[in-house]
Structures are given as C-alpha cells and as structure tokens.
Design an enzyme around this catalytic site. Sequence first.
Site, PDB file in Angstrom:
ATOM      1  N   ASP A  12     -16.880 -47.362  21.558  1.00 14.19           N
ATOM      2  CA  ASP A  12     -17.415 -47.591  22.715  1.00 14.19           C
ATOM      3  C   ASP A  12     -16.560 -48.006  23.815  1.00 14.19           C
ATOM      4  O   ASP A  12     -16.256 -49.049  24.280  1.00 14.19           O
ATOM      5  CB  ASP A  12     -18.308 -49.071  22.492  1.00 14.19           C
ATOM      6  CG  ASP A  12     -17.587 -50.237  22.101  1.00 14.19           C
ATOM      7  OD1 ASP A  12     -16.348 -49.986  21.365  1.00 14.19           O
ATOM      8  OD2 ASP A  12     -17.868 -51.472  22.205  1.00 14.19           O
ATOM      9  N   HIS A 243      -6.476 -54.436  19.073  1.00 16.56           N
ATOM     10  CA  HIS A 243      -7.691 -54.426  18.200  1.00 16.56           C
ATOM     11  C   HIS A 243      -7.854 -52.924  17.493  1.00 16.56           C
ATOM     12  O   HIS A 243      -7.863 -52.847  16.776  1.00 16.56           O
ATOM     13  CB  HIS A 243      -8.917 -54.801  19.069  1.00 16.56           C
ATOM     14  CG  HIS A 243      -8.875 -56.393  19.568  1.00 16.56           C
ATOM     15  ND1 HIS A 243      -8.963 -57.194  18.694  1.00 16.56           N
ATOM     16  CD2 HIS A 243      -9.314 -56.777  20.680  1.00 16.56           C
ATOM     17  CE1 HIS A 243      -8.876 -58.297  19.256  1.00 16.56           C
ATOM     18  NE2 HIS A 243      -9.282 -58.394  20.480  1.00 16.56           N
TER      19      HIS A 243
HETATM   20  C1  BDR Z   1     -13.715 -55.568  19.712  1.00 16.18           C
HETATM   21  O1  BDR Z   1     -14.655 -55.803  20.965  1.00 16.18           O
HETATM   22  C2  BDR Z   1     -14.566 -54.674  22.006  1.00 16.18           C
HETATM   23  O2  BDR Z   1     -14.439 -55.561  23.031  1.00 16.18           O
HETATM   24  C3  BDR Z   1     -13.209 -53.947  21.567  1.00 16.18           C
HETATM   25  O3  BDR Z   1     -13.257 -52.720  22.149  1.00 16.18           O
HETATM   26  C4  BDR Z   1     -12.962 -54.384  20.128  1.00 16.18           C
HETATM   27  O4  BDR Z   1     -13.597 -53.047  19.516  1.00 16.18           O
HETATM   28  C5  BDR Z   1     -12.824 -56.565  19.834  1.00 16.18           C
HETATM   29  O5  BDR Z   1     -13.444 -57.809  19.393  1.00 16.18           O
HETATM   30 CA    CA Z   2     -14.256 -50.938  20.838  1.00 15.97          CA
END
Ligand code: BDR
Ligand code: CA
Length: 312
Positions: A12, A243
């Site tokens: 995303d 992340h």
């Molecule tokens: C996840 O949430 C999204 O905002 C980031 O892209 C990542 O996949 C982190 O909690």
């Molecule tokens: Ca993400």
Amino acid sequence: MTKKIPVIFDTDPGIDDAMALIFLNACQRLEIKGVTTVFGNASLAQCTNNALYLCERFSIDAPVHAGADKTIMGVPKDDFPTLVHGADGLANINAAPESRQQGIEPASAFLIESAEEYANELVIIAVGRMTNLAVAIRESSEFVSNAKEVILMGGAVSVPGNVTQWAEANVFGDPEAADILFASGIPLTLVGLDVTMKTIMKEQYIQDLASRCGDAGHLLSQITPYYLNSYLGRTGVNGFACHDSSAVAHAENPEIQEMETGTLSVVLKGEQRGRTVFMKDENGEGLHSLCTGVDAPKLLKTYHEYLVRTYG
Ligand code: BDR
Ligand code: CA
C-alpha cells in the site's frame, strides 16, 4: 547460478513501502513476479498509482494488479494516515506514471494464478492489510496449498501497537482478513513491530545513502523528510522504524532475524481488537514463525549496500 525465489509484493505505497520496493528490486536472491496493491496508507487508486509510478521509474518489469479498496467485511475506508505518508501516500510528491498501466485481473486472481504457476515456490511479501490474501484464500483452496510462504510485516506480539495500545496498523486495518490468513494453513512469518522498531533509519544514515545511490537516492530525498518529520513530531526521535523493508530483508536472508515457531491468532472483539497473539510451540512444528530479534546493524548495512550496488 542458483534459481531466484519468485516473489509477489503485496503493498500500500506508502513511504516505507516505496523504500521496501526499491530494496526488493535490489535483492539478488529474489525475483519480483508482480506487485499487488491494497488500500491502507492511501486509497486503493492512489496506492496503485504509486506502485505503477515506482515500477516505471525504477524499471521494475513486473505487472501491477489492483486489489481491495475495502475490508474483507466490505467496509470502505476514507481516513488515511496523511500525517505519516502524505495526502498522496508518498509525501505529497504527486507521482504520476507516464505509461505504465495496471493489469486487468484483480490482485486476488493474479495471486491465485501466480501460486499455481510457481507452485510451492511463490513467496508473498505482504506489507499492507491482508485483504487481497484473504480474498484469494476464500476464492481458491488451491491457493493455500500452492503458496510457499507469506512473509508479513504486521502485528505486535510483545510490544505495544502503533494504532492502539494493542494493535499494529496493517492488522488493525482489517483484522478479519488477518484472521482468515492466520487460520488458512499457509506457512507464515510475522515480521512485526517486535523487530521493526529495533531497526531505526536515522536522518544521517538516510542522507548518506541518498547521496550515493543515484535516482533511488533522489527518491529518498523526496519522500523521507516528510516521514522523518512525522516520527520526530510523534516520538521525538530523528529517525524512523524500518517496517516494510524488514519483511524484504527476511525474504532475502531469514538469518538476519531470530525466530520462534508457533501459532498466531488475532483478537477480533473488544478493546484489544487487532491484537496479534502468538502461542509458542516447543516442538518447533507450528505453521507460523515470529521474528523476535534482529541484527539491526547488519540489516541497515545490507539495505545501504544493496541500494548503492543497484542504483549508485
Ligand atoms: C505498517 O503500517 C504502514 O503504515 C506501513 O507502511 C507499514 O506497512 C507499519 O505498522
Ligand atoms: Ca505498508
């Protein structure tokens, strides 16, 4: 030369998603067979636009297929984390692909077909809501037996969540989809906040990297100041957690993280909705793996080296 692992990136984009995609493109053990998009950091249309733009800009020759624009329960979403990722999901750079177009098939059909084509080989790196995977699981029992593994950035087992005290964003955004995935029987590795919060990309690290890796560096200098600023405002730290790239790092080299084997589930009701729960299996026979530790300096070094090698 050893055969590369076929990978679908379910995403995303998203600032850290974009950083993970350019890292994935630089991983020599992995081959991107497709990119599937899901609502999350922005709307589905915006995330798909961003994925097409990134693939075009970095010559990633893989099809992009749009997936879910609402949760598996059919709930549409229109409040996105604009303070973290920008109104366009990519720090307000308003990226527009010039010629790349999305594939005709929906993401779920593409996932099912790819799992059949690369039976027992296909690894899905999922770094957004698990809605596309849940749709594919519901549509095809063969998808479950054909998929080799899902490597998921999501969840928080032994640390607090980042949306509520209990829940991480990708799970909280569609807990029923996570529940379907966890119960499906597909082997799963969870790369959650337990490890991603231990690898911090500081401003100095990003600036050094940005100056050495060509157009990937230019992208970093376009999108990361916004992300850094949001972390600084919320946490007081001049750096952000790694992340989505941590899930890519696991696919490239699982030994970079420590793991335990067991069974994952998700809380669906009450104030703990979206919480991920892990039951350790002492026999090492569980279908799920939880990343519990990470060699953070090595991960940062790998990310740096791969980007310089590929784009510098
Ligand atoms: C996840 O949430 C999204 O905002 C980031 O892209 C990542 O996949 C982190 O909690
Ligand atoms: Ca993400």
